[in-house]
Design a protein around this motif. Structure first.
Motif, mmCIF file in Angstrom:
data_model
loop_
_atom_site.group_PDB
_atom_site.id
_atom_site.type_symbol
_atom_site.label_atom_id
_atom_site.label_comp_id
_atom_site.label_asym_id
_atom_site.label_seq_id
_atom_site.Cartn_x
_atom_site.Cartn_y
_atom_site.Cartn_z
ATOM 1 N N ARG A 172 0.865 -1.189 0.000
ATOM 2 C CA ARG A 172 0.000 0.000 0.000
ATOM 3 C C ARG A 172 0.896 1.231 0.000
ATOM 4 N NH1 ARG A 172 -5.214 0.268 1.164
ATOM 5 N NH2 ARG A 172 -4.971 2.112 2.482
ATOM 6 N N GLU A 173 0.636 2.136 -0.920
ATOM 7 C CA GLU A 173 1.460 3.333 -1.034
ATOM 8 C C GLU A 173 0.591 4.496 -1.499
ATOM 9 O OE1 GLU A 173 3.291 2.865 -5.472
ATOM 10 O OE2 GLU A 173 4.234 1.698 -3.892
ATOM 11 N N ALA A 216 8.989 2.222 -4.384
ATOM 12 C CA ALA A 216 8.168 2.511 -3.211
ATOM 13 C C ALA A 216 8.098 4.010 -2.969
ATOM 14 C CB ALA A 216 8.753 1.806 -1.979
ATOM 15 N N SER A 217 6.913 4.498 -2.619
ATOM 16 C CA SER A 217 6.739 5.922 -2.380
ATOM 17 C C SER A 217 7.341 6.295 -1.032
ATOM 18 C CB SER A 217 5.249 6.263 -2.407
ATOM 19 O OG SER A 217 4.595 5.554 -1.384
ATOM 20 N N ALA A 218 7.263 7.576 -0.700
ATOM 21 C CA ALA A 218 7.865 8.053 0.542
ATOM 22 C C ALA A 218 7.237 7.399 1.762
ATOM 23 C CB ALA A 218 7.736 9.575 0.621
ATOM 24 N N LEU A 219 5.976 7.002 1.656
ATOM 25 C CA LEU A 219 5.289 6.396 2.792
ATOM 26 C C LEU A 219 4.587 5.128 2.361
ATOM 27 C CD1 LEU A 219 3.651 9.475 4.569
ATOM 28 C CD2 LEU A 219 5.637 8.173 5.331
ATOM 29 N N MET A 220 4.510 4.180 3.292
ATOM 30 C CA MET A 220 3.714 2.976 3.115
ATOM 31 C C MET A 220 2.856 2.799 4.356
ATOM 32 S SD MET A 220 6.417 0.289 1.411
ATOM 33 C CE MET A 220 5.384 -1.078 1.958
ATOM 34 N N GLU A 221 1.949 1.818 4.309
ATOM 35 C CA GLU A 221 1.110 1.496 5.457
ATOM 36 C C GLU A 221 1.351 0.066 5.885
ATOM 37 O OE1 GLU A 221 -3.002 2.043 4.695
ATOM 38 O OE2 GLU A 221 -3.067 4.011 5.614
ATOM 39 N N THR A 271 -0.485 1.691 10.175
ATOM 40 C CA THR A 271 0.402 2.774 10.590
ATOM 41 C C THR A 271 1.311 3.155 9.428
ATOM 42 O OG1 THR A 271 0.389 2.032 12.882
ATOM 43 C CG2 THR A 271 2.212 3.464 12.199
ATOM 44 N N PRO A 272 1.370 4.430 9.027
ATOM 45 C CA PRO A 272 2.261 4.810 7.925
ATOM 46 C C PRO A 272 3.714 4.864 8.376
ATOM 47 C CG PRO A 272 1.138 6.750 8.767
ATOM 48 C CD PRO A 272 0.568 5.566 9.516
ATOM 49 N N GLY A 273 4.620 4.731 7.420
ATOM 50 C CA GLY A 273 6.043 4.795 7.730
ATOM 51 C C GLY A 273 6.876 4.649 6.481
ATOM 52 N N ARG A 274 8.198 4.728 6.650
ATOM 53 C CA ARG A 274 9.121 4.552 5.533
ATOM 54 C C ARG A 274 9.144 3.089 5.098
ATOM 55 N NH1 ARG A 274 10.018 9.490 3.398
ATOM 56 N NH2 ARG A 274 10.428 11.017 5.045
ATOM 57 N N PRO A 275 9.334 2.820 3.774
ATOM 58 C CA PRO A 275 9.323 1.423 3.305
ATOM 59 C C PRO A 275 10.330 0.540 4.015
ATOM 60 C CG PRO A 275 9.190 2.942 1.448
ATOM 61 C CD PRO A 275 9.437 3.781 2.662
ATOM 62 N N ALA A 276 11.499 1.083 4.379
ATOM 63 C CA ALA A 276 12.527 0.259 5.015
ATOM 64 C C ALA A 276 12.106 -0.239 6.400
ATOM 65 C CB ALA A 276 13.828 1.051 5.125
ATOM 66 N N ALA A 277 11.070 0.376 6.993
ATOM 67 C CA ALA A 277 10.653 -0.020 8.337
ATOM 68 C C ALA A 277 9.717 -1.224 8.333
ATOM 69 C CB ALA A 277 9.963 1.158 9.034
ATOM 70 N N TRP A 334 -4.420 6.307 -0.967
ATOM 71 C CA TRP A 334 -3.665 5.068 -0.820
ATOM 72 C C TRP A 334 -4.121 4.073 -1.873
ATOM 73 C CZ3 TRP A 334 0.458 4.471 2.289
ATOM 74 C CH2 TRP A 334 0.623 5.389 3.328
ATOM 75 N N VAL A 335 -3.178 3.388 -2.505
ATOM 76 C CA VAL A 335 -3.484 2.351 -3.488
ATOM 77 C C VAL A 335 -2.680 1.106 -3.121
ATOM 78 C CG1 VAL A 335 -3.952 4.001 -5.334
ATOM 79 C CG2 VAL A 335 -1.646 3.082 -5.060
ATOM 80 N N THR A 336 -3.103 -0.034 -3.642
ATOM 81 C CA THR A 336 -2.433 -1.304 -3.375
ATOM 82 C C THR A 336 -1.833 -1.848 -4.662
ATOM 83 O OG1 THR A 336 -3.983 -1.820 -1.583
ATOM 84 C CG2 THR A 336 -2.724 -3.643 -2.504
ATOM 85 N N ARG A 337 -0.522 -2.097 -4.652
ATOM 86 C CA ARG A 337 0.163 -2.759 -5.762
ATOM 87 C C ARG A 337 0.299 -4.243 -5.392
ATOM 88 N NH1 ARG A 337 -0.153 1.610 -9.169
ATOM 89 N NH2 ARG A 337 0.873 3.433 -8.248
ATOM 90 N N THR A 338 -0.009 -5.127 -6.326
ATOM 91 C CA THR A 338 -0.032 -6.559 -6.040
ATOM 92 C C THR A 338 0.942 -7.289 -6.950
ATOM 93 O OG1 THR A 338 -2.385 -6.334 -5.502
ATOM 94 C CG2 THR A 338 -1.519 -8.557 -5.759
#
Length: 295
Positions: A91-92, A239-244, A250-256, A99-103
């Motif tokens: 989700r990004e 990956a965008s700046a934020l993911m869920e 909870t939103p955050g950075r993709p690396a988390a 928010w959208v979901t890439r599968t």
């Protein structure tokens, strides 16, 4: 999974950029690819594996085309496929407002680290395969085959009647219309896009002159010239700046995130604090600064 026969109708396609994307470096398919999964999950995974990239594999669509299970069962099965490493959903934010979901789908099970590299373009992006070769039309009674230069355009037009019986064309019609179909491919359109444009929204009263109808659509619906860059339906987006987090949102950075989960949902302890001073150290520093100022 050949014992499972699902809907014979063509599977619905998602909006460009939001359908199934196949992972790279796939192993050749065998009859035992999903034998380690429960029966329901194996059947759904085998069905997803057969779908082309760009297919709509949302819960609602899959429940509609797979009559054996409802939306709750399909949602549970997709979650288990994600845990097993065959499915990866990210989700990004799109355009910064929603928010959208890439599968992504992989016949080969992958771990979370691999999927993380894949969605950050750290592994080769999947390459679009060439259009499926069309079977050679049967020779005419006089022994002549398809005219030279007809190629894919002729094959797509000859196959059009199988997709929409009202648009069945003769050999002469296919030969006459092939140059117009070739023009679509020269501007970057795919055979699937051309077929959708020709067969969508057919008049309810029927088509009285298929060749004239197809000619008009080929001339009026041809898309503009496209940039010959990667196909947005097949290339994973960075990956965008934020993911869920897929559990607590909870939103955050993709690396988390690992496997789409944040650290608390993975039940991991928080990282140790670094660079913080104890109260005694703070008082000692403050006293040193006061002494320096008085001096």
């Amino acid at each position: 999974m050949s014992d499972f026969e699902f809907s014979a109708a063509p599977h619905p396609l998602a909006k460009p950029g939001f359908g199934k994307v196949t992972a790279s470096d796939e192993t050749p398919g065998t009859g035992r690819d999903f034998a380690h999964l429960p029966l329901r999950e194996a059947a759904i995974a085998a069905y997803l594996d057969r779908l082309p990239d760009g297919a709509d594999i949302s819960v609602k669509t899959l429940a509609a085309v797979l009559p054996l299970w409802g939306q709750c069962a399909v949602r549970t099965a997709l979650g288990r496929l994600e845990t097993a490493g065959h499915l990866h959903r990210v989700r990004e934010r799109a355009e910064g407002v929603r928010w959208v979901t890439r599968t992504y789908f992989s016949r080969t099970a992958r771990d979370g680290a691999w999927w993380g590299r894949f969605t950050r373009r750290d592994v080769p992006a999947p390459i679009a395969p060439p259009p499926p070769s069309q079977p050679e039309p049967p020779p005419a009674p006089d022994g002549n085959t398809v005219p030279n230069g007809a190629g894919t355009a002729y094959g797509v037009l000859a196959d059009l009647g199988r997709r929409a019986p009202a648009l069945t064309l003769s050999k002469a019609d296919c030969t006459d219309l092939a140059p117009l179909a070739d023009a679509w491919f020269r501007v970057g359109a795919s055979p699937a896009e051309m077929v959708r444009a020709l067969t969508a929204g057919l008049p309810p009263e029927g088509v009285h002159h298929p060749a004239a109808f197809v000619r008009r659509r080929l001339e009026t619906k041809i898309p503009p010239q496209r940039d010959p860059g990667p196909d947005p339906d097949r290339t994973p987006r960075p990956a965008s700046a934020l993911m869920e987090c897929r559990t607590c949102r909870t939103p955050g950075r993709p690396a988390a995130f690992t496997d789409g989960l944040c650290a608390p949902c993975r039940h991991e302890p928080p990282p140790p604090s670094r660079g913080l001073l104890t109260p005694d150290q703070v008082r000692a520093h403050a006293s040193h600064i006061r002494d320096w100022m008085r001096a």
